[in-house]
Design an enzyme around this catalytic site. Structure first.
Site, PDB file in Angstrom:
ATOM      1  N   GLY A  73       0.835  -1.201   0.000  1.00 60.53           N
ATOM      2  CA  GLY A  73       0.000   0.000   0.000  1.00 60.53           C
ATOM      3  C   GLY A  73       0.863   1.242   0.000  1.00 60.53           C
TER       4      GLY A  73
ATOM      5  N   HIS B 239     -18.701  12.173 -43.544  1.00 59.71           N
ATOM      6  CA  HIS B 239     -17.595  12.422 -44.472  1.00 59.71           C
ATOM      7  C   HIS B 239     -16.980  11.113 -44.960  1.00 59.71           C
ATOM      8  CE1 HIS B 239     -17.876  16.652 -43.540  1.00 59.71           C
ATOM      9  NE2 HIS B 239     -17.895  16.334 -42.250  1.00 59.71           N
TER      10      HIS B 239
ATOM     11  N   LYS C 251      -9.700  -2.020 -28.298  1.00 55.80           N
ATOM     12  CA  LYS C 251      -9.802  -3.153 -27.378  1.00 55.80           C
ATOM     13  C   LYS C 251     -10.489  -4.333 -28.061  1.00 55.80           C
ATOM     14  CE  LYS C 251      -7.776  -2.192 -24.829  1.00 55.80           C
ATOM     15  NZ  LYS C 251      -6.977  -1.286 -24.051  1.00 55.80           N
TER      16      LYS C 251
ATOM     17  N   GLU D 169      -8.157  -5.959 -30.577  1.00 52.75           N
ATOM     18  CA  GLU D 169      -7.012  -6.556 -29.900  1.00 52.75           C
ATOM     19  C   GLU D 169      -7.383  -7.889 -29.224  1.00 52.75           C
ATOM     20  OE1 GLU D 169      -5.710  -3.968 -26.749  1.00 52.75           O
ATOM     21  OE2 GLU D 169      -3.758  -4.912 -26.581  1.00 52.75           O
TER      22      GLU D 169
HETATM   23  O1  M6R Z   1       3.194   0.578 -21.725  1.00 48.60           O
HETATM   24  P1  M6R Z   1       2.553   1.614 -22.570  1.00 48.60           P
HETATM   25  O2  M6R Z   1       1.414   2.323 -21.902  1.00 48.60           O
HETATM   26  O3  M6R Z   1       3.544   2.609 -23.118  1.00 48.60           O
HETATM   27  O4  M6R Z   1       1.941   0.836 -23.815  1.00 48.60           O
HETATM   28  C1  M6R Z   1       1.358   1.512 -24.885  1.00 48.60           C
HETATM   29  C2  M6R Z   1       0.626   0.570 -25.813  1.00 48.60           C
HETATM   30  O5  M6R Z   1       1.497  -0.380 -26.338  1.00 48.60           O
HETATM   31  C3  M6R Z   1      -0.542  -0.129 -25.107  1.00 48.60           C
HETATM   32  O6  M6R Z   1      -1.438   0.777 -24.544  1.00 48.60           O
HETATM   33  C4  M6R Z   1      -1.322  -1.021 -26.115  1.00 48.60           C
HETATM   34  O7  M6R Z   1      -1.970  -0.227 -27.043  1.00 48.60           O
HETATM   35  C5  M6R Z   1      -2.291  -1.904 -25.314  1.00 48.60           C
HETATM   36  N1  M6R Z   1      -2.003  -3.288 -25.533  1.00 48.60           N
HETATM   37  C6  M6R Z   1      -3.714  -1.650 -25.659  1.00 48.60           C
HETATM   38  O8  M6R Z   1      -4.577  -2.426 -24.908  1.00 48.60           O
END
Ligand code: M6R
Length: 611
Positions: free
Chosen positions: A102, A507, A487, A490
């Site tokens: 914490g 557009h 998301k 991915e």
């Molecule tokens: O560690 P970071 O925040 O720099 O990473 C950036 C991106 O690679 C990361 O946010 C990526 O887009 C995620 N896998 C998305 O869910």
């Protein structure tokens, strides 16, 4: 987020602690250690930087018959990753040992007083003050001393404390950080989650906030912070070790989505001074003067973190009135940004190791800019190379998908908005309005999760046959649309999803609209709501399925959309935090339904350390 284990009993204490710590490594693993004592009252502390395997190796050659001990696997928050900062910490006489998970918010004030009273500190951690404070109150009864010391502590903690001057017991306490224990068959064991306990027993007690417990091999007693004893019956846990690591969730991603409210709590803890309407960002204190003079801010990041920056741009420009530019790091590093010395550069990164973000940071520094970071991983490259920054304090994010880190980045950018705004023209009441809303947010987030978890699961089932989705949002919620789309593509592979600013559909993207392409509209009751509804009507006219996320109480969209998801009301700039929750759930459930490895989506890595 760190891992805690404590053990008292007849088994090999050191082995039990080490195997327990191994199971907790997912909670953080930059350094680790244990303290034990034997029957004669001799003690032994072993610490190392690195993983538990290194500690195990060091312990192999030990000849020490411990009867009681505590161990810790650290995820640094205060103080660098060094052996002296690793836990357990101990008092001046090395008689009391403590592990902590914490943050102690008021450690600086307490440390000052303890130094005046002659206490000697060996680490730079916030934790060490607590063990010295316990020493101050210790008169032979450990629980009494712990109880008195905790009265002075502000912040979050799960602690386990032992003393060779009051042997045969482990004293544990909790406020906001998890702790669970079992006392059975002459052994007491305590840990941050049940995984170290399950090999011994399935009967556990989850300590609640503001509770202190005394564990002995014979039994346990639980007290509230007013010393009133509480009756707590052990519950039987039918989790496997794997389920237990994930807190009973089927995947880390789902667990981390459910940790989003806690992520906001951890990111804002100790950083809000409501009376004065200011955000206290300790990591920016030394550059506060420089920041008060900047006339432009560049936010740079990759992926999800770059969407957080886009929301930050709207927040800061609207409320702090500083021109903000957002750049994707992989672009920033190769264009020729025109920069002057009154521009500050802020890198946002969960890992602090993303190669493109790091390269962009180096480029900004080469051009002489004030360099800052919002980073979760303490001691990572970005934190070492920036002049100042703010930590997220949300513990490790294990699933590849960035979920709780995105939400935490948004809450820190809101704090930064107030920090910068109050240096300029932001009124006291505006500062208080934003900070007050931030404080209330975790409860609204819990409500959003509770009311929408099942709904998003059903919605994912309903829409699982579609292979393309469009996400639309306007103003603060345009980046949320991008996040919803990212998301989904991915996590739920085979699905193609794109995000656009709602006003842009006419557009181009509206050409795609027909009954085979669902449109997600993020349409809270905000300053652009009416415009968003007009665009929704246009999509409806082309017979495309519509899912709308809107503010509770606004039933009007039920006439236009096929499905409506409701989230509670907060101020406009914080709405992205609530609107993202259903989208994270949707991506998770869709991935799950399609049989994807949600925690490790194909072709992706958690930390992208190559260009
Ligand atoms: O560690 P970071 O925040 O720099 O990473 C950036 C991106 O690679 C990361 O946010 C990526 O887009 C995620 N896998 C998305 O869910």
């Amino acid at each position: 987020m760190c891992g805690i284990v404590g053990y008292l009993g007849k088994d090999d204490v050191i082995s039990v602690i080490i195997s327990g710590l191994k199971r907790l490594e997912y909670r953080g693993y930059d350094s680790c250690g244990f303290s034990v004592y034997d029957k004669k009252g001799q003690d032994l502390t072993l610490k190392t930087v690195g993983r538990v395997a290194a500690l195990e190796k060091m312990a192999e050659s030990l000849d020490f018959e411990a009867v009681c001990g505590i161990g810790h696997s650290r995820w640094a928050t205060h103080g660098l990753v060094t052996e002296k900062n690793a836990h357990p910490h101990f008092d001046c006489k090395k008689e009391i040992f403590l592990v902590h998970n914490g943050i102690i918010e008021n450690y600086k004030e307490i440390k000052k007083k303890l130094l005046e009273r002659g206490h000697k500190f060996v680490s730079d951690t916030d934790t060490e003050v607590l063990v010295h404070l316990i020493e101050e109150f210790f008169k032979g009864n450990l629980e009494e001393a712990v109880h008195r010391a905790l009265k002075y502590i502000k912040g979050a903690y799960a602690i386990a404390v032992i003393s060779k001057k009051d042997p045969g017991k482990i004293v544990v306490a909790r406020k906001s950080s998890p702790l669970v224990f079992s006392v059975e068959k002459n052994r007491a064991i305590v840990a941050s989650d049940p995984t170290p306990i399950l090999p011994f027993s399935d009967k556990v007690v989850f300590l609640e906030d503001d509770e202190l417990a005394v564990l002995t091999p014979e039994g346990f007693k639980v007290f509230d912070f007013e010393k009133k004893q509480k009756i707590r019956e052990p519950q039987v846990l039918d989790w496997t070790i794997e389920e237990s690591e994930k807190g009973g969730f089927s995947h880390f991603m789902l667990k981390e989505i459910f940790e989003e409210p806690e992520a906001v709590e951890n990111s804002i803890r100790g950083r809000i001074v409501l009376d004065e309407g200011i955000a206290k960002l300790g990591g920016l204190e030394m550059v506060s003067d420089k920041l008060s003079k900047i006339d432009r801010l560049i936010l740079v990041a990759c992926g999800t973190a770059s969407y957080a920056c886009m929301v930050g741009e709207y927040m800061i420009e609207e409320n702090a009135e500083i021109p903000v530019e957002v750049d994707v790091a992989s672009e920033f590093r190769y264009r020729n940004p025109i920069l002057d010395k009154k521009t500050a550069f802020l890198a946002v990164s969960q890992s602090g190791e993303t190669a493109d973000t790091l390269a962009a940071l180096r480029e900004a520094k080469r051009k002489g800019l004030l360099s800052l970071g919002v980073v979760n991983m303490v001691g990572s490259s970005i934190t070492r190379e920036t002049e100042a920054g703010v930590y997220n304090h949300i513990g490790p994010e294990i699933a590849v998908a960035a979920t709780k880190s995105f939400i935490s980045q948004l809450s820190i950018l809101a704090l930064l908005t107030v920090f910068l705004g109050r240096q300029r023209n932001m009124s006291l009441s505006k500062g208080q309005e934003i900070l007050g809303a931030l404080k209330k947010l975790p409860d609204l987030m819990r409500e959003t999760l509770k009311e929408n978890d099942e709904k998003m699961k059903n919605l994912a089932e309903k829409y699982s046959k579609y292979r393309n989705f469009i996400f639309l949002g306007r103003k603060y919620n345009y980046p949320v649309a991008l996040e919803g789309a990212l998301k989904l593509k991915e996590i739920a592979f085979y699905i193609h999803a794109e995000g656009f600013p709602t006003g842009e559909i006419k557009h181009g993207p509206i050409a795609l609209a027909d009954e085979n392409l669902p449109f997600f509209f993020i349409a809270p009751k905000d300053s652009v709501y009416d415009k968003v509804v007009s665009n929704m009507e246009e999509v409806r006219a082309r017979k495309a399925p519509i899912i709308a996320i809107t503010t509770k109480g606004n039933s009007e969209l039920e006439k236009i959309a096929d499905d409506v998801i409701y989230v509670p009301q907060t101020i406009e700039m914080l709405m992205p935090i609530l609107n993202t929750i259903p989208l994270h759930l949707f991506a998770y459930y869709m991935g799950n339904i399609l049989g994807c490895d949600v925690d490790k989506p194909r072709n992706l890595a958690k930390s992208v350390t190559v260009e």
